[in-house]
Design an enzyme around this catalytic site. Sequence first.
Site, short mmCIF file in Angstrom:
data_model
loop_
_atom_site.label_atom_id
_atom_site.label_comp_id
_atom_site.label_asym_id
_atom_site.label_seq_id
_atom_site.Cartn_x
_atom_site.Cartn_y
_atom_site.Cartn_z
N LYS A 134 -1.15 -2.03 2.68
CA LYS A 134 -2.72 -2.22 2.53
C LYS A 134 -3.45 -0.73 2.57
CE LYS A 134 -6.72 -3.55 4.18
NZ LYS A 134 -7.75 -2.22 4.29
N GLU A 150 -0.74 8.14 12.55
CA GLU A 150 -1.23 9.60 12.73
C GLU A 150 -2.70 9.40 12.75
OE1 GLU A 150 -3.19 12.40 11.23
OE2 GLU A 150 -2.39 11.95 9.02
#
Length: 505
Positions: free
Chosen positions: A195, A273
Amino acid sequence: MLRLPYQVVRGFKMSSVDQSMQLLRNQAYVNGQWVNAQSKAVYPVTNPADDKVITEVPDMDAHDTKAALDAAADAFKTWKKTTAKERSSILRKWYDICMKNSDYLAEIITAEAGKPLAESKGEIVYGSSFLEWFADTARHINGEVIPSPWPNKQIMVTRQPLGVVSIITPWNFPFAMITRKVSALMAAGCTCVIKPAEDTPLSALAAVQLAEEAGVPKGVINVVTASRKNAPNVGQVLCEDPQVGCISFTGSTHVGKILYGMAAKGVKRVSLELGGNAPFIVFPSADMDNALENAMLAKFRNNGQACVGANRFLVHEDVFNKFVTGLKEKIAQKCILGPGSKPGVTCGPLINTAQVNKITGLVDDAVSKGAKLMLGGKVASNIGNKFYESTLLTDVTPKMNIYKEEIFGPVVVCYKFKTEEEVLKIANSTRSGLASYVFTKDLGQAFRMSQELEFGMVGINSGMLSTTEAPFGGIKESGIGREGSKHGAEEYTDIKYTLFSALDK
């Protein structure tokens, strides 16, 4: 080389200027097919430099996402059984094709993300390096044989692919953040649904078109595009569907926490992250010319829109004035604002209006509370509504919002410090722990800072940390897991322990 033409389908529009982009796609990619949303809904992708519509892409929802996950789950049944050599060969072909098409890929990044063309080309080289690296790493995801405590038994440990991976990527490095994740999981034998960020889906679609040309089997990589309106529902399916084995996300800490909570419902693996608040520390012994050059790299890469970008410049009082004066000169000389496609431009627009408003608010708040504006400080409205001037602030105090927030824009904030103990306390006074930078010629000091800084990455006398061979990632609220290096592929494996018994029978 075979090049698939862009598609113009009912309900989709492309400007005549952008039809020249040879890798421009305006459909999502599911199970090896270029598809529209089941609802036929679309949303526009615009160029942040001038707000012109580049094209429209499918505005997919939870039903489309479920179909993509089904395709990935089905493909996993066969992809996990391919040999490491086969996976390596396909990744190598993908790398070769991306490098041959680097100019076309860079053109798309500049159009949708706004960054200067030279910087976009650099991103393609960096992003493609992960395809090359994990093509090699695929053949070195090893297990181990452990000495058994029993004479008639043997302990074997193997690494197996964990399944379907949901990938959610940011807009600031729309190509590299995809290749860094996808090449690693493919090397391990996993499949995925991507996505991409709402603002920058076209880089993902172009990358996947080249993956198709490289021979990636249908269903191994799928791309679901969605607007901000549909993003929460799409994200929920990507996190909570029982077919998903891992969620890999790069983006803000705020969103990362939401996704982490969703993943926890199914006790799913996460690779996160998240945001940074990087200190850039300059000691009196530092090579000042080197520190200034690297300050420009650490701050103004992608016009400050980077998670590892220097956020707080902590400069020793003995060299503070020299550093600030030198940095002011370099900013005035090297930061050239303009559209990314214009020759000579080094700093493009901010990605969207929300980002402009955030930067404006942080700077205005600081100045209103006594910060000294040395340079910049406003939108360059003569160029466009998303171009913020390269800015330098001093005399910033803890009462100002900019003191503690990740700026994510072209604003340098300089603080004085007196001692090593003081600067460590300031640098570590954050829940973020991604990147940090230290400039010193004192070897002992360099080792101490490396040991004491509470960050996942420390750059000594360098403002550039990212490389394929090194493990990229943070601690504290800056994330979980590592990308790049051999550890990047191991993130997508499960360890299986097998005990062979009765070997003496």
